[in-house]
Structure formats: structure tokens, C-alpha cells
Design a protein around this motif. Structure first.
Motif, PDB file in Angstrom:
ATOM      1  N   LYS A 112      -9.750  -9.071  -0.145  1.00 44.60           N
ATOM      2  CA  LYS A 112      -8.522  -8.463  -0.644  1.00 44.60           C
ATOM      3  C   LYS A 112      -8.681  -8.044  -2.110  1.00 44.60           C
ATOM      4  N   HIS A 114      -6.681  -7.488  -5.813  1.00 47.12           N
ATOM      5  CA  HIS A 114      -5.533  -7.784  -6.667  1.00 47.12           C
ATOM      6  C   HIS A 114      -5.632  -6.903  -7.909  1.00 47.12           C
ATOM      7  N   ASN A 128       2.841   0.092  -6.350  1.00 45.51           N
ATOM      8  CA  ASN A 128       2.808   0.528  -4.952  1.00 45.51           C
ATOM      9  C   ASN A 128       1.754   1.617  -4.718  1.00 45.51           C
ATOM     10  N   GLY A 131      -1.179  -0.265  -4.159  1.00 51.48           N
ATOM     11  CA  GLY A 131      -1.031  -0.924  -2.874  1.00 51.48           C
ATOM     12  C   GLY A 131      -1.387   0.004  -1.725  1.00 51.48           C
ATOM     13  N   ALA A 136      -3.596  -5.619  -2.475  1.00 54.91           N
ATOM     14  CA  ALA A 136      -2.669  -6.523  -1.788  1.00 54.91           C
ATOM     15  C   ALA A 136      -1.725  -7.212  -2.756  1.00 54.91           C
ATOM     16  N   ARG A 137      -2.045  -7.131  -4.060  1.00 53.37           N
ATOM     17  CA  ARG A 137      -1.239  -7.846  -5.056  1.00 53.37           C
ATOM     18  C   ARG A 137      -1.330  -7.129  -6.391  1.00 53.37           C
ATOM     19  N   GLU A 157       5.894  -3.210  -2.660  1.00 52.88           N
ATOM     20  CA  GLU A 157       5.357  -3.224  -1.301  1.00 52.88           C
ATOM     21  C   GLU A 157       4.182  -4.187  -1.174  1.00 52.88           C
ATOM     22  N   ILE A 158       3.797  -4.811  -2.291  1.00 54.52           N
ATOM     23  CA  ILE A 158       2.676  -5.749  -2.316  1.00 54.52           C
ATOM     24  C   ILE A 158       3.106  -7.028  -3.030  1.00 54.52           C
ATOM     25  N   GLU A 159       2.256  -8.032  -2.984  1.00 56.44           N
ATOM     26  CA  GLU A 159       2.556  -9.302  -3.642  1.00 56.44           C
ATOM     27  C   GLU A 159       2.582  -9.131  -5.156  1.00 56.44           C
TER      28      GLU A 159
END
Length: 310
Positions: A112, A114, A128, A131, A136-137, A157-159
Motif C-alpha cells: 500500500k 501512504h 483524493n 488516492g 491508501a492514506r 476517500e482514503i485513510e
């Protein structure tokens, strides 16, 4: 009530990894100084492999910092490094340069991403954007205040990850400014003598009571804040907003101090998750932190309650 927020700590050694997991961290951030900046220590791939085994053994997550300013001569090494991280099975990498995203997509697609753009990750639209390109973050800027953070989360839309404790970076230069200054003064400077272990401070004449930690490494000069963020008292506001990850910055702090901080935040997170309706902050949670806090460094809310002027 939503997910239980993650408690994240950066580790510089395998001993740090073990200690921080035992103190309550769910996730550990590690890295190599070639590819990541402002790490508490630089780990080899072999050490990262061992760290990943330790973290995964307790169902935790391990992340690797790739937030350096990538140059052309680093790109070949980057591809090989990312491939090795994928083979190790790290859970995510932190990045700010699109070259990292491309390398991960090509050589470690199961890892993933970040997005960590330091002070420029200030709005949900840009977050976003990344994203939709694979992140993912987002690691939110330390300069955002509480309202900006909590009002942004519903639009993400992401962490989202927020730093909740420790010092922050306030200046970086690829040039070795302290080294240059000392040389200009005619003082001999040896390689590595301006590193984190030297304990150097920058003090301004106008603010003689504030000491800004400063050090140099292979990535240049880093100047850190004169105080430490501590949002433990109002952590519930971030939990109510649904922030996914809370980072404790361990840089330039002794291990036993970081352990005390993690234990305090772990208690708050667990109690809130168990019963948010009756949750209340208890001042004694701060005792272990205050006992170990450097008396020359104030615990503050940082930018959390400062009105921004743009």
C-alpha cells in the motif's frame, strides 16, 4: 462506532520495534536514510525483514519511509529496494515523489501507498487525487488546526493519519549548513560529527529561551520544533472524527520516553473504543509523560488550536 484508530511509532532499531510493540503500538515505521528522511535510525533490508516478522507476529503493521527527495542516481536503487520490500511483505510505504508510486506499482503492487507530502497535504481534493492514483492514506500536514482536520475527514476517500505527539520538522535543506558555518569559522569538522547524537541546538537572539534541535545527515540539514505536540487531552475529538491513524514521533527522544507516551495514548484509545459515551480524559494519564519530559521543551497543542492565516 467505526474502526479502532491505529497507534503508530517510528523505530530506529530492532530493540525499538520490540519495545514500542510492547508499549502498545499497532504499527511501526522504519526505513533507510538513503530513501527516507528524519528517521530515528537507519535499518538494513535484513533488519527490516526481522522487524516485519516481529510486527506481523503480533498482528501489527509495518511501514517503510520513502519520503526522501528522489534524485536520478537513486532511481535504479529505488526499484531494487521497493522490490525487496515487496518480497519482505511490508504493509505500506510512505511517499511524496511519484517515482515511488511508479516503482511500487511496477515492482511491489501488493504494498500500500501512504502519501506524505509534509506541509502541502492540506486539503481533501489533493488527497483524493493521490488516492485515485493508488494511495491508501494521506498523512495530514502538521500545520492544520483541529477544525481543518475534523472537517476534512468526511470528504476524504482514503485513510487519514495525524501526528499527535512529539517534535516536528520546521526546516530542511539539502545543503549542510552547520558544516559550512563551522568550516567558515575555521573549526575542523569531521564526517558525521553534526549528527543526531551530537545534541546541537539552534537559538535565536530574539527567543533565547527556545532551543531548536538541529542535525545533519546524508540528506542535509534538519531543524526541529522547540516544543513537543501533545494532543492526548483532546484525542477524543480526533477519534470522533474518525481519524484512522495516530503517529507518535519518536525522533530525538529516548526509548523509555517514547514507551511512556505510547502507553498513555494506548490507554486513551482503548477506553474510547470500549465505551465512547462515558469516555473522559484523566489528567493522571499525563504523569508518566511529564516525569520524563525534557524541562526545556514545552508540551503544547502545536497548530491544533491556532488560526491559520493564508
Amino acid at each position: 462506532m467505526g474502526i479502532k484508530p491505529e497507534l503508530l511509532a517510528a523505530a530506529g532499531t530492532l530493540e525499538d520495534v520490540e519495545a514500542y510493540l510492547q508499549a502498545g503500538a499497532d504499527a511501526i515505521l522504519v526505513g533507510d536514510d538513503r530513501f527516507g528522511m528524519r528517521l530515528p535510525g537507519s535499518m538494513t533490508l535484513e533488519e527490516i525483514h526481522k522487524a516485519a516478522e516481529m510486527v506481523h507476529a503480533v498482528s501489527g503493521k509495518i511501514y517503510v519511509s520513502l519520503n526522501n527527495l528522489m534524485t536520478n542516481d537513486l532511481l535504479q536503487e529505488l526499484s531494487e529496494y521497493v522490490k525487496a520490500l515487496g518480497e519482505i511483505g511490508v504493509d505500506a510505504v510512505e511517499f511524496n515523489d511519484p517515482s515511488v508510486l511508479l516503482a511500487v506499482n511496477s515492482f511491489a503492487p501488493g504494498v500500500k501507498l501512504h502519501w506524505n507530502a509534509e506541509m502541502t497535504s492540506t486539503n481533501y481534493s489533493t488527497s483524493n487525487y493521490w488516492g485515485r492514483r493508488g494511495a491508501a492514506r494521506v498523512i495530514l500536514a502538521r500545520e492544520l488546526n483541529m477544525d481543518e482536520i475534523t472537517e476534512m475527514k468526511p470528504n476524504l476517500e482514503i485513510e487519514a493519519q495525524v501526528q499527535v505527539h512529539g517534535m516536528t520538522n520546521i526546516y530542511h535543506s539539502k545543503r549542510r549548513l552547520v558544516n559550512s558555518y563551522m568550516s567558515h569559522q575555521g573549526r575542523p569538522v569531521t564526517e558525521g560529527s553534526m549528527g543526531k547524537e551530537r545534541g546541537l541546538f539552534l537559538i535565536e537572539a530574539e527567543r533565547a529561551d527556545e532551543k531548536f534541535p538541529i542535525y545533519e545527515d546524508m540528506n542535509g540539514t534538519h531543524i526541529m520544533s522547540s516544543d513537543d505536540i501533545c494532543i492526548l487531552e483532546d484525542l477524543h475529538l480526533l477519534m470522533e472524527a474518525g481519524i484512522d491513524s495516530f503517529k507518535v514521533e519518536t525522533l530525538l527522544k529516548p526509548r523509555h520516553y517514547n514507551e511512556a507516551v505510547l502507553r498513555a495514548y494506548r490507554k486513551a484509545i482503548d477506553l474510547y473504543k470500549a465505551d465512547s459515551g462515558s469516555y473522559a480524559f484523566h489528567e493522571e494519564w499525563m504523569d508518566g509523560i511529564k516525569e520524563l519530559q525534557d524541562p526545556e521543551r514545552e508540551l503544547s497543542f502545536g497548530f491544533f488550536y491556532k488560526e491559520q492565516v493564508y
